[in-house]
Design a protein around this motif. Structure first.
Motif, PDB file in Angstrom:
ATOM      1  N   GLY A 193      10.964   1.051  -5.877  1.00 57.81           N
ATOM      2  CA  GLY A 193       9.738   1.777  -5.589  1.00 57.81           C
ATOM      3  C   GLY A 193       9.366   2.712  -6.719  1.00 57.81           C
ATOM      4  N   ALA A 194       8.224   3.357  -6.552  1.00 55.03           N
ATOM      5  CA  ALA A 194       7.673   4.207  -7.604  1.00 55.03           C
ATOM      6  C   ALA A 194       8.496   5.481  -7.785  1.00 55.03           C
ATOM      7  CB  ALA A 194       6.227   4.556  -7.274  1.00 55.03           C
ATOM      8  N   VAL A 195       8.355   6.062  -8.968  1.00 52.01           N
ATOM      9  CA  VAL A 195       9.050   7.298  -9.329  1.00 52.01           C
ATOM     10  C   VAL A 195       8.006   8.383  -9.547  1.00 52.01           C
ATOM     11  CG1 VAL A 195      10.527   8.422 -11.032  1.00 52.01           C
ATOM     12  CG2 VAL A 195      10.939   6.038 -10.385  1.00 52.01           C
ATOM     13  N   GLY A 196       8.106   9.467  -8.792  1.00 52.49           N
ATOM     14  CA  GLY A 196       7.205  10.589  -8.973  1.00 52.49           C
ATOM     15  C   GLY A 196       7.671  11.478 -10.109  1.00 52.49           C
ATOM     16  N   VAL A 197       6.722  12.071 -10.809  1.00 56.52           N
ATOM     17  CA  VAL A 197       7.032  12.925 -11.958  1.00 56.52           C
ATOM     18  C   VAL A 197       6.513  14.322 -11.668  1.00 56.52           C
ATOM     19  CG1 VAL A 197       6.796  13.233 -14.431  1.00 56.52           C
ATOM     20  CG2 VAL A 197       6.798  10.923 -13.464  1.00 56.52           C
ATOM     21  N   ALA A 198       7.393  15.305 -11.724  1.00 60.03           N
ATOM     22  CA  ALA A 198       7.039  16.700 -11.480  1.00 60.03           C
ATOM     23  C   ALA A 198       7.548  17.533 -12.644  1.00 60.03           C
ATOM     24  CB  ALA A 198       7.643  17.182 -10.167  1.00 60.03           C
ATOM     25  N   GLY A 199       6.766  17.591 -13.717  1.00 60.53           N
ATOM     26  CA  GLY A 199       7.227  18.314 -14.898  1.00 60.53           C
ATOM     27  C   GLY A 199       8.511  17.709 -15.402  1.00 60.53           C
ATOM     28  N   ARG A 226       0.850  -1.191   0.000  1.00 57.40           N
ATOM     29  CA  ARG A 226       0.000   0.000   0.000  1.00 57.40           C
ATOM     30  C   ARG A 226       0.884   1.238   0.000  1.00 57.40           C
ATOM     31  NH1 ARG A 226      -4.579  -1.600   4.579  1.00 57.40           N
ATOM     32  NH2 ARG A 226      -5.165  -3.587   3.635  1.00 57.40           N
ATOM     33  N   GLY A 227       0.324   2.349  -0.443  1.00 56.10           N
ATOM     34  CA  GLY A 227       1.027   3.628  -0.347  1.00 56.10           C
ATOM     35  C   GLY A 227       2.145   3.803  -1.338  1.00 56.10           C
ATOM     36  N   ASP A 228       2.069   3.106  -2.494  1.00 58.59           N
ATOM     37  CA  ASP A 228       3.141   3.228  -3.485  1.00 58.59           C
ATOM     38  C   ASP A 228       2.707   4.044  -4.701  1.00 58.59           C
ATOM     39  OD1 ASP A 228       5.790   2.737  -3.935  1.00 58.59           O
ATOM     40  OD2 ASP A 228       5.511   0.790  -4.881  1.00 58.59           O
ATOM     41  N   GLY A 229       1.615   4.798  -4.585  1.00 59.08           N
ATOM     42  CA  GLY A 229       1.158   5.647  -5.681  1.00 59.08           C
ATOM     43  C   GLY A 229       1.822   7.008  -5.650  1.00 59.08           C
ATOM     44  N   THR A 230       1.870   7.667  -6.798  1.00 60.85           N
ATOM     45  CA  THR A 230       2.589   8.945  -6.918  1.00 60.85           C
ATOM     46  C   THR A 230       1.680  10.118  -7.259  1.00 60.85           C
ATOM     47  OG1 THR A 230       3.053   8.577  -9.271  1.00 60.85           O
ATOM     48  CG2 THR A 230       4.650   7.705  -7.689  1.00 60.85           C
ATOM     49  N   SER A 247       4.441   5.142 -13.324  1.00 62.34           N
ATOM     50  CA  SER A 247       4.044   6.544 -13.239  1.00 62.34           C
ATOM     51  C   SER A 247       3.809   7.027 -14.661  1.00 62.34           C
ATOM     52  CB  SER A 247       5.129   7.399 -12.567  1.00 62.34           C
ATOM     53  OG  SER A 247       5.396   6.943 -11.260  1.00 62.34           O
ATOM     54  N   VAL A 248       2.992   8.068 -14.800  1.00 60.57           N
ATOM     55  CA  VAL A 248       2.632   8.513 -16.142  1.00 60.57           C
ATOM     56  C   VAL A 248       2.414  10.020 -16.128  1.00 60.57           C
ATOM     57  CG1 VAL A 248       0.168   8.106 -15.751  1.00 60.57           C
ATOM     58  CG2 VAL A 248       1.083   8.035 -18.085  1.00 60.57           C
ATOM     59  N   ARG A 249       2.752  10.677 -17.242  1.00 56.93           N
ATOM     60  CA  ARG A 249       2.473  12.105 -17.377  1.00 56.93           C
ATOM     61  C   ARG A 249       2.085  12.379 -18.825  1.00 56.93           C
ATOM     62  NH1 ARG A 249       8.515  14.842 -17.740  1.00 56.93           N
ATOM     63  NH2 ARG A 249       8.838  14.306 -19.930  1.00 56.93           N
ATOM     64  N   PRO A 250       1.198  13.357 -19.079  1.00 59.51           N
ATOM     65  CA  PRO A 250       0.872  13.729 -20.460  1.00 59.51           C
ATOM     66  C   PRO A 250       2.093  14.310 -21.158  1.00 59.51           C
ATOM     67  CG  PRO A 250      -0.724  14.627 -18.898  1.00 59.51           C
ATOM     68  CD  PRO A 250       0.432  14.129 -18.094  1.00 59.51           C
ATOM     69  N   GLU A 251       2.198  14.057 -22.441  1.00 55.10           N
ATOM     70  CA  GLU A 251       3.292  14.621 -23.239  1.00 55.10           C
ATOM     71  C   GLU A 251       2.819  14.735 -24.690  1.00 55.10           C
ATOM     72  OE1 GLU A 251       7.742  13.268 -24.532  1.00 55.10           O
ATOM     73  OE2 GLU A 251       7.317  13.308 -22.370  1.00 55.10           O
ATOM     74  N   GLY A 252       2.459  15.961 -25.091  1.00 53.46           N
ATOM     75  CA  GLY A 252       1.978  16.175 -26.451  1.00 53.46           C
ATOM     76  C   GLY A 252       0.709  15.385 -26.708  1.00 53.46           C
ATOM     77  N   ASP A 253       0.684  14.654 -27.815  1.00 53.41           N
ATOM     78  CA  ASP A 253      -0.479  13.839 -28.158  1.00 53.41           C
ATOM     79  C   ASP A 253      -0.389  12.432 -27.579  1.00 53.41           C
ATOM     80  OD1 ASP A 253      -1.810  15.811 -29.511  1.00 53.41           O
ATOM     81  OD2 ASP A 253      -0.928  15.321 -31.455  1.00 53.41           O
ATOM     82  N   GLY A 254       0.454  12.255 -26.597  1.00 54.04           N
ATOM     83  CA  GLY A 254       0.571  10.958 -25.964  1.00 54.04           C
ATOM     84  C   GLY A 254       0.779  11.106 -24.476  1.00 54.04           C
ATOM     85  N   VAL A 255       1.119  10.014 -23.839  1.00 49.84           N
ATOM     86  CA  VAL A 255       1.492  10.031 -22.427  1.00 49.84           C
ATOM     87  C   VAL A 255       2.779   9.246 -22.283  1.00 49.84           C
ATOM     88  CG1 VAL A 255      -0.895  10.245 -21.644  1.00 49.84           C
ATOM     89  CG2 VAL A 255       0.150   7.990 -21.817  1.00 49.84           C
ATOM     90  N   ARG A 256       3.603   9.654 -21.340  1.00 47.42           N
ATOM     91  CA  ARG A 256       4.893   8.993 -21.134  1.00 47.42           C
ATOM     92  C   ARG A 256       4.848   8.171 -19.853  1.00 47.42           C
ATOM     93  NH1 ARG A 256       9.785   8.928 -23.202  1.00 47.42           N
ATOM     94  NH2 ARG A 256       9.263  10.576 -24.692  1.00 47.42           N
ATOM     95  N   LEU A 257       5.242   6.903 -19.988  1.00 47.58           N
ATOM     96  CA  LEU A 257       5.296   5.994 -18.848  1.00 47.58           C
ATOM     97  C   LEU A 257       6.705   5.943 -18.284  1.00 47.58           C
ATOM     98  CD1 LEU A 257       2.751   4.873 -20.509  1.00 47.58           C
ATOM     99  CD2 LEU A 257       3.165   2.757 -19.263  1.00 47.58           C
TER     100      LEU A 257
END
Length: 703
Positions: free
Chosen positions: A605-611, A343-347, A558-568
């Motif tokens: 563990g998980a990797v957080g994405v901040a811009g 538990r608690g591994d979300g970003t 972890s995932v973030r939007p990037e242009g017309d896609g998303v980056r994992l």
């Protein structure tokens, strides 16, 4: 908790401290806080502070399933305490089990075998703390609030390292129906569970605990050690399709006793805030390794000490100096190569509301805490708390179109009877942008109603998304390891029925993001790859599950939007390096770019994405940052943390990454230089530091 019970354990401290130079006081957290508060509002780089307390069912659960978190915590010098609920006496023979073993091979001696395991644990902890497995311990018997006694061991050379032995009887079977066990006590099948005292223990009188007494005894330990981080096992691992537990029953039910004790401890007012971290155990057997080779070998070294591999008589005990059962396979079932949080591994616990207003959420004391910042130059404030208790570790946030924030989590209800134990998805929403949060509302569970709570509660952590009209959708991994979803029928309205989205063998929790064309993506890892669900057009239903062809990961995405896609972003098994791939959904199925390296070697563990920033665990276990635009080395801090880091880039382009320290406090980092500047490589970020400076925190408490 009664004054008498406090006095009992306080008396222990006085007894154990005699002749031990430099003993850390029980009020470690308070002393640390006072020292920091006098330092003024100057930003100080974050270091590991607070205290960590592990509670496990058996001797070796900590070494197999909580290391290297454990050894690294010891190395920082903070107070580290481990509580063993049972003696781990098994069949009473200090050799590998054989169906042909009988009394001709030597009589069973459960007290002696349990002592041998104690000796092995003391040697492993001494080795972790001092490098010398023979380093001396002081051992005392201490009355407990449950009416029994516990053995407490203090490492003389490092008195901030303590072991607490509750010495209850173990189940003596992984899944077998044995009423004389923690499981039987929890379910009310026995009135009390007796002790299995070890030979050589300073505890002289046998005892037994009712369910309430066992909870009181554990809560009393919490009250005396005042942990800011509580580590325990998974209370809801679920079952196989054949009905067998996915974990040892003592692990599971021991963790439920810890839940109840933590709830009772949280009712005290004279204590520091604390977080809870849950660890996966036997399920790691069939999952990809998470540790790099060097870390796995270091972990194995401590296990070999515990297993008494050399058979030298270094402890001088007739019972033996370690666990010879483990000596036949000190790696466990590949467990020396792995550590996983259940538990608690979300970003996704940090987000922006109205322009410039940042929000960060974490569970402290069984309640959802939050910190906020009104603008890029404004100070952070918090922690403040949403109403309601029983919230499990982990939070997911999403911003609604009007700037309000919705928060999702899971909540455990203990209840007065075993049938009342349950876990459900819950959410709450701000009444207005920047306004107060409404009450928690339950979404229930996607699993069928059944009396077997070990099945219905084995759900993952939620991911949440919102459409342009403001309708929320929540995604979750159910107990069958498939993806389920539930969507609001109208903005701020009721949720419809649970929908099955398929997939099979999901390992990690789902993640979701919306690309620049308005298409929603959902991804979840399996033990061998990653599955995808994607909207072919912005208004179309989600389709999938699609095979992505991506390589094996450690399970956290972890995932973030990037242009017309998303980056994992994901960790590579066996090395901990961070890989990345850009997913685009222009055709009938998503397409993925070749996997590239995205951030420094090592870590888990998980990797957080901040811009443009990545935040994650470095090879040494501390929180660090790296650039997301190409291979970068982690820029390490001096702080261990719990859970997973998070982050957000606000609308000005400023990135902020955050992590919850072992001190149960929020720590942040931002890039140096102007908004939008590139991260490490080109710009060095500011040091990790507390979001709320100690002087501000002290003044807030005075008010």
């Amino acid at each position: 908790m009664s004054l008498a019970s406090r006095t009992r354990l306080a008396a222990l401290l006085a007894a154990v401290s005699v002749g031990v130079a430099g003993v850390t006081t029980w009020a470690y957290g308070r002393e640390s806080e006072r020292g920091a508060a006098t330092a003024g509002a100057i930003v100080q780089p974050s270091v590991t502070e607070g205290s960590a307390l592990q509670v496990v069912a058996h001797p070796d659960d900590d070494l197999f399933f909580m290391n290297p978190d454990l050894s690294r915590s010891i190395a920082t010098g903070i107070k580290v305490t481990t509580v063993y609920l049972t003696s781990g006496e098994s069949d009473g023979r200090n050799e590998a089990h054989s169906p042909h073993l009988d009394d001709a091979a030597g009589p069973a001696d459960r007290a002696a075998y349990a002592e041998a395991r104690q000796n092995g644990i003391r040697g492993a902890y001494a080795q972790m703390a001092t490098g010398d497995r023979t380093s001396a311990w002081q051992r005392r018997s201490v009355p407990t609030a449950g009416g029994g006694s516990a053995e407490v061991d203090v490492l003389v050379a490092r008195p901030e390292v303590n072991l607490v032995w509750m010495q209850l009887r173990e189940a003596r079977s992984i899944s077998g129906d044995n009423p004389d066990s923690l499981r039987g006590l929890w379910d009310g099948r026995i009135p009390a569970l007796g002790a299995q005292l070890t030979s050589g223990t300073p505890v002289e009188q046998p005892f037994s605990y009712t369910k309430d007494q066992a909870i009181s005894a554990i809560a009393d330990v919490f009250a005396q050690y005042r942990p800011t981080t509580i580590r325990t096992q998974d209370p809801t691992p679920g079952r196989t399709r054949g009905g067998a537990f996915l974990d040892h029953q003592d692990h599971m039910y021991g963790a439920r006793f810890v839940q109840a004790a933590a709830e009772r401890y949280a009712q005290l007012t004279d204590r520091p805030h604390f977080s809870v971290q849950n660890y996966m155990s036997y399920q790691n057997t069939s999952l990809p390794p998470t540790l790099d080779r060097q870390t796995a070998e270091e972990k194995l070294g401590y296990l070999k000490t515990y297993a008494w591999m050399d058979h030298d008589d270094w402890c001088g005990s007739p019972a033996g100096c370690g666990d010879r059962k483990t000596a036949t396979r000190p790696t466990g079932a590949g467990w020396n190569q792995t550590i996983r949080y259940s538990r608690g591994d979300g970003t996704s616990w940090m987000t922006e509301g109205v322009a410039g207003r940042l929000w960060a959420f974490a569970v402290l004391d069984g309640r959802m805490a939050y910190w906020s910042r009104s603008g890029p130059k404004a100070p952070w404030q918090g922690p403040r708390f949403l109403a309601g208790t029983g919230i499990d570790a982990g939070a997911t946030t999403v911003r609604l179109p009007d700037g309000r924030i919705a928060v999702f989590a899971t909540r455990t209800t203990l209840g007065p009877t075993p049938r009342d134990y349950g876990r459900a998805l819950v959410y709450c929403v701000q009444d207005e942008a920047d306004g107060a949060f409404g009450p928690w509302q339950s979404l229930g569970t996607p699993d069928p109603d059944t009396a077997d709570a070990s099945v219905t509660t084995a759900i993952g952590a939620p991911a949440a998304a919102v459409d342009p009209a403001g309708r929320l959708t929540v995604y979750v991994r159910d107990s069958r390891r498939t993806l389920r979803a539930r969507t609001q029928t109208a903005p701020d309205g009721a949720f419809g029925a649970w929908q099955s989205l398929g997939g099979a063998g999901l390992l990690g929790d789902p993640v979701t993001a919306t690309d620049g064309s308005g298409r929603r993506h959902v991804y979840a890892a399996t033990s061998g790859s990653v599955l995808a669900w994607v909207q072919p057009t912005p208004d179309a239903p989600l389709t999938g599950a699609f095979a992505t062809g991506l390589p094996q990961t450690t399970g956290v995405l972890s995932v973030r939007p990037e242009g017309d896609g998303v980056r994992l972003f994901f960790r590579r098994p066996g090395s901990g390096t961070v890989g990345t791939s850009l997913a685009t959904a222009g055709g009938a199925t998503p397409e993925f770019s070749p996997v590239a390296e995205a951030g420094g070697a090592g870590g888990y563990g998980a990797v957080g994405v901040a811009g443009p920033l990545l935040a994650g665990r470095t090879g040494s276990g501390t929180v660090g940052v790296a650039g997301a635009g190409g291979p970068q080395s982690w820029q390490e801090s001096r702080m261990l943390y719990t859970g997973a880091p998070s982050g957000v880039a606000d609308r000005s382009g400023t990135a902020v990454a955050a992590a919850l320290g072992l001190d149960a406090d929020l720590h942040i980092v931002t890039p140096a230089g102007p908004a939008g500047a590139q991260p490490p490589g080109d710009r060095i970020p500011s040091p990790w530091h507390r979001a709320v400076q100690p002087r501000m925190l002290a003044q807030a408490r005075e008010r």
